[in-house]
Design a protein around this motif. Structure first.
Motif, PDB file in Angstrom:
ATOM      1  N   MET A 122       5.578 -11.658 -27.266  1.00  0.00           N
ATOM      2  CA  MET A 122       4.534 -12.552 -26.792  1.00  0.00           C
ATOM      3  C   MET A 122       3.141 -12.230 -27.311  1.00  0.00           C
ATOM      4  N   ASP A 123       2.738 -10.995 -27.265  1.00  0.00           N
ATOM      5  CA  ASP A 123       1.345 -10.680 -27.559  1.00  0.00           C
ATOM      6  C   ASP A 123       1.146  -9.819 -28.795  1.00  0.00           C
ATOM      7  N   GLY A 124       2.183  -9.590 -29.581  1.00  0.00           N
ATOM      8  CA  GLY A 124       2.068  -8.634 -30.668  1.00  0.00           C
ATOM      9  C   GLY A 124       1.699  -9.201 -32.020  1.00  0.00           C
ATOM     10  N   LEU A 125       1.577 -10.515 -32.139  1.00  0.00           N
ATOM     11  CA  LEU A 125       1.287 -11.120 -33.434  1.00  0.00           C
ATOM     12  C   LEU A 125      -0.187 -10.920 -33.785  1.00  0.00           C
ATOM     13  N   THR A 126      -0.430 -10.137 -34.830  1.00  0.00           N
ATOM     14  CA  THR A 126      -1.801  -9.820 -35.248  1.00  0.00           C
ATOM     15  C   THR A 126      -2.205 -10.677 -36.445  1.00  0.00           C
ATOM     16  N   ASP A 127      -3.461 -10.633 -36.770  1.00  0.00           N
ATOM     17  CA  ASP A 127      -3.930 -11.314 -37.976  1.00  0.00           C
ATOM     18  C   ASP A 127      -3.238 -10.747 -39.217  1.00  0.00           C
ATOM     19  N   ASP A 128      -2.970  -9.443 -39.226  1.00  0.00           N
ATOM     20  CA  ASP A 128      -2.259  -8.840 -40.361  1.00  0.00           C
ATOM     21  C   ASP A 128      -0.830  -9.360 -40.457  1.00  0.00           C
ATOM     22  N   HIS A 129      -0.158  -9.571 -39.323  1.00  0.00           N
ATOM     23  CA  HIS A 129       1.175 -10.167 -39.345  1.00  0.00           C
ATOM     24  C   HIS A 129       1.118 -11.591 -39.908  1.00  0.00           C
ATOM     25  N   LEU A 130       0.128 -12.353 -39.443  1.00  0.00           N
ATOM     26  CA  LEU A 130       0.002 -13.726 -39.934  1.00  0.00           C
ATOM     27  C   LEU A 130      -0.253 -13.767 -41.445  1.00  0.00           C
ATOM     28  N   ALA A 131      -1.080 -12.859 -41.916  1.00  0.00           N
ATOM     29  CA  ALA A 131      -1.338 -12.784 -43.356  1.00  0.00           C
ATOM     30  C   ALA A 131      -0.062 -12.424 -44.116  1.00  0.00           C
ATOM     31  N   ALA A 132       0.743 -11.520 -43.555  1.00  0.00           N
ATOM     32  CA  ALA A 132       1.992 -11.133 -44.195  1.00  0.00           C
ATOM     33  C   ALA A 132       2.947 -12.302 -44.273  1.00  0.00           C
TER      34      ALA A 132
END
Length: 138
Positions: A122-132
């Motif tokens: 639920m809360d673990g998606l970071t901007d770095d994950h989105l960029a990946a």
């Protein structure tokens, strides 16, 4: 369970609504561990929970799971879903995947035949994950 899913799918489809499910990772694991026969369910999309860390596996295992699921769905599509190709989205467990591993998992799943991926956490998606993810799908 299969009878219940068929009834739910029929009701959803009568109202013009799609129906999906997050299921155990592969048809063979699902049948063995929890008696899910999900490749025979008349759903519109499947989200197998290909959480490699739960099974002490590495990222290539995700691709193996996608291939098994896609093949099983293709084998039953004519009987269960009227012959249409049913999409499978690889369910990825985000806490076990740092951004570079997530990018690798996305590429692995797509190359194995997944229509897409979904992340579970639920809360673990970071901007770095989105960029990946963006970089892996570009």
């Amino acid at each position: 369970m299969t009878g219940v899913v068929r009834e739910l799918a029929e009701a959803a489809h009568e109202h013009g609504k799609p129906i999906t499910a997050a299921v155990f990772p592969t048809p063979s694991i699902a049948r063995t561990l929890v008696r899910q026969d999900w490749d025979r369910w008349p759903l519109d999309r499947f989200f197998p929970m290909l959480y490699q860390s739960f099974y002490r596996e590495d990222i290539p295992w995700i691709g193996d799971g996608v291939r098994e699921g896609v093949a099983a769905l293709a084998a039953t599509d004519g009987d269960v879903r009227g012959g249409t190709a049913t999409p499978l989205n690889a369910g990825l467990y985000l806490p076990a995947l740092d951004p570079p591993a997530l990018a690798e998992a996305v590429v692995t799943a797509r190359e194995a035949g997944a229509a897409g991926v979904s992340t579970f956490e639920m809360d673990g998606l970071t901007d770095d994950h989105l960029a990946a993810i963006r970089d892996a799908t570009a």
